[in-house]
Design an enzyme around this catalytic site. Structure first.
Site, PDB file in Angstrom:
ATOM      1  N   ASP A  26      -0.972  -5.225   6.395  1.00 19.49           N
ATOM      2  CA  ASP A  26      -1.308  -6.253   7.378  1.00 19.49           C
ATOM      3  C   ASP A  26      -2.764  -6.056   7.778  1.00 19.49           C
ATOM      4  O   ASP A  26      -3.495  -5.325   7.106  1.00 19.49           O
ATOM      5  CB  ASP A  26      -0.331  -6.241   8.562  1.00 19.49           C
ATOM      6  CG  ASP A  26      -0.506  -5.033   9.466  1.00 19.49           C
ATOM      7  OD1 ASP A  26      -1.398  -4.190   9.181  1.00 19.49           O
ATOM      8  OD2 ASP A  26       0.230  -4.925  10.463  1.00 19.49           O
ATOM      9  N   ASP A  42      -2.967   0.705   8.100  1.00 21.68           N
ATOM     10  CA  ASP A  42      -1.661   1.328   7.836  1.00 21.68           C
ATOM     11  C   ASP A  42      -0.628   1.021   8.917  1.00 21.68           C
ATOM     12  O   ASP A  42       0.176   1.880   9.295  1.00 21.68           O
ATOM     13  CB  ASP A  42      -1.842   2.857   7.655  1.00 21.68           C
ATOM     14  CG  ASP A  42      -2.784   3.173   6.516  1.00 21.68           C
ATOM     15  OD1 ASP A  42      -2.714   2.485   5.497  1.00 21.68           O
ATOM     16  OD2 ASP A  42      -3.601   4.111   6.649  1.00 21.68           O
ATOM     17  N   GLY A  82      -4.090  -4.466  10.193  1.00 16.93           N
ATOM     18  CA  GLY A  82      -4.440  -3.188  10.800  1.00 16.93           C
ATOM     19  C   GLY A  82      -4.631  -2.109   9.736  1.00 16.93           C
ATOM     20  O   GLY A  82      -4.555  -2.369   8.540  1.00 16.93           O
ATOM     21  N   SER A  96       4.830   6.962   2.475  1.00 21.10           N
ATOM     22  CA  SER A  96       5.336   5.640   2.886  1.00 21.10           C
ATOM     23  C   SER A  96       4.832   4.576   1.931  1.00 21.10           C
ATOM     24  O   SER A  96       3.735   4.694   1.373  1.00 21.10           O
ATOM     25  CB  SER A  96       4.827   5.284   4.300  1.00 21.10           C
ATOM     26  OG  SER A  96       5.116   6.301   5.235  1.00 21.10           O
ATOM     27  N   ASN A 149       0.857  -1.190   0.000  1.00 22.90           N
ATOM     28  CA  ASN A 149       0.000   0.000   0.000  1.00 22.90           C
ATOM     29  C   ASN A 149       0.887   1.233   0.000  1.00 22.90           C
ATOM     30  O   ASN A 149       1.919   1.253   0.684  1.00 22.90           O
ATOM     31  CB  ASN A 149      -0.871  -0.003   1.268  1.00 22.90           C
ATOM     32  CG  ASN A 149      -1.858   1.153   1.297  1.00 22.90           C
ATOM     33  OD1 ASN A 149      -2.389   1.555   0.275  1.00 22.90           O
ATOM     34  ND2 ASN A 149      -2.086   1.699   2.479  1.00 22.90           N
ATOM     35  N   THR A 150       0.502   2.235  -0.790  1.00 23.25           N
ATOM     36  CA  THR A 150       1.195   3.520  -0.685  1.00 23.25           C
ATOM     37  C   THR A 150       0.346   4.407   0.213  1.00 23.25           C
ATOM     38  O   THR A 150      -0.886   4.371   0.148  1.00 23.25           O
ATOM     39  CB  THR A 150       1.374   4.201  -2.052  1.00 23.25           C
ATOM     40  OG1 THR A 150       0.102   4.633  -2.548  1.00 23.25           O
ATOM     41  CG2 THR A 150       2.030   3.273  -3.062  1.00 23.25           C
ATOM     42  N   HIS A 151       1.002   5.195   1.047  1.00 21.98           N
ATOM     43  CA  HIS A 151       0.263   6.012   2.020  1.00 21.98           C
ATOM     44  C   HIS A 151       0.841   7.430   2.045  1.00 21.98           C
ATOM     45  O   HIS A 151       2.058   7.600   2.140  1.00 21.98           O
ATOM     46  CB  HIS A 151       0.345   5.369   3.413  1.00 21.98           C
ATOM     47  CG  HIS A 151      -0.461   6.112   4.420  1.00 21.98           C
ATOM     48  ND1 HIS A 151      -1.830   6.020   4.472  1.00 21.98           N
ATOM     49  CD2 HIS A 151      -0.101   6.998   5.375  1.00 21.98           C
ATOM     50  CE1 HIS A 151      -2.278   6.806   5.437  1.00 21.98           C
ATOM     51  NE2 HIS A 151      -1.252   7.410   5.998  1.00 21.98           N
TER      52      HIS A 151
HETATM   53  C1  GRF Z   1      -2.524   8.697  -2.917  1.00 18.77           C
HETATM   54  O1  GRF Z   1      -1.970   9.747  -2.153  1.00 18.77           O
HETATM   55  C2  GRF Z   1      -2.737   7.485  -2.079  1.00 18.77           C
HETATM   56  O2  GRF Z   1      -1.709   7.167  -1.227  1.00 18.77           O
HETATM   57  C3  GRF Z   1      -3.957   7.921  -1.322  1.00 18.77           C
HETATM   58  O3  GRF Z   1      -4.784   8.449  -2.337  1.00 18.77           O
HETATM   59  C4  GRF Z   1      -3.944   9.030  -3.330  1.00 18.77           C
HETATM   60  C5  GRF Z   1      -4.304   8.408  -4.645  1.00 18.77           C
HETATM   61  O4  GRF Z   1      -4.154   9.304  -5.673  1.00 18.77           O
HETATM   62  N1  GRF Z   1      -4.533   6.871  -0.542  1.00 18.77           N
HETATM   63  P1  GRF Z   1      -4.349   8.852  -7.187  1.00 18.77           P
HETATM   64  O5  GRF Z   1      -5.724   8.192  -7.288  1.00 18.77           O
HETATM   65  O6  GRF Z   1      -3.248   7.894  -7.537  1.00 18.77           O
HETATM   66  O7  GRF Z   1      -4.290  10.109  -7.979  1.00 18.77           O
END
Ligand code: GRF
Length: 194
Positions: A140, A144, A142, A135, A106-108
């Site tokens: 997992d 994030d 939870g 990040s 996941n990207t956060h």
């Molecule tokens: C990203 O910042 C992601 O981490 C968050 O929502 C945004 C998604 O943007 N949960 P996009 O849809 O890729 O433009």
């Protein structure tokens, strides 16, 4: 080539950057499908590259576990090595996490463990911090809380709005994601079962 399924909910700008980097040979991965929980505008990026898309909605009051099973079955038809959630705004159930982890990222848009959850940028902005971040984590059970694979700080600057800050964070998210996936593909990062 690492086979990747991407899940999104919105504009998919991170997806687009990932697809562009794969097409330019910058990431040794191929996105084999893009899924969403609704007819997200970002699915058009996949169509632009002739990549299959699918939509698996969670109906209001629907059973989250059953939805997770349906979503997982869709994903499995593409036999991915890695599943990436980027801007996928649904919480996936534990059974889904167990099915795909640890190859589930996941990207956060925050420097975890600070500001978890779906309003990470707003929460950081309203807290008045001078820096937040981005990040990439292993998902997992939870919210994030999974192992952090990469992260970087992003300053909050004078005149920032939530939107300008989020746009700058996303640039960093994309760089981190590309770096992490490249390392996984080159086996420089081993993701362990937790
Ligand atoms: C990203 O910042 C992601 O981490 C968050 O929502 C945004 C998604 O943007 N949960 P996009 O849809 O890729 O433009």
């Amino acid at each position: 080539m690492l086979r990747v399924v991407f899940l999104i909910s919105g504009q998919g700008s991170n997806l687009r950057a990932f697809l562009d980097s794969c097409a330019e040979g910058m990431i040794p991965a191929t996105v084999v499908a893009v899924g969403a929980d609704s007819e997200a505008p970002g699915l058009d990026h996949a169509r632009h590259f002739d990549i299959p898309t699918f939509v698996e909605p969670l109906e209001r009051g629907g059973d989250r576990d059953e939805w997770g099973t349906r979503l997982g079955d869709r994903i499995d038809t593409f036999t991915p090595d890695l599943v990436i959630l980027s801007g996928f705004l649904r919480l996936v159930p534990p059974s889904f996490v167990r099915r795909f982890a640890p190859m589930l990222l996941n990207t956060h848009p925050a420097y975890l463990p600070d500001f978890p959850g779906v309003h990470a940028v707003r929460d950081a902005f309203e807290a008045g911090v001078t820096e937040t971040g981005a990040s990439v984590i292993v998902v997992d059970e939870g919210v994030d809380t999974g192992p952090i694979l990469a992260q970087r700080h992003v300053p909050v600057v004078d005149g920032d709005t939530e939107s300008t800050l989020h746009n700058r964070i996303k640039i960093v998210e994309r760089e981190l994601l590309a770096h992490v996936v490249r390392d996984i593909a080159n086996r420089e990062t081993a993701i362990e079962e937790s």
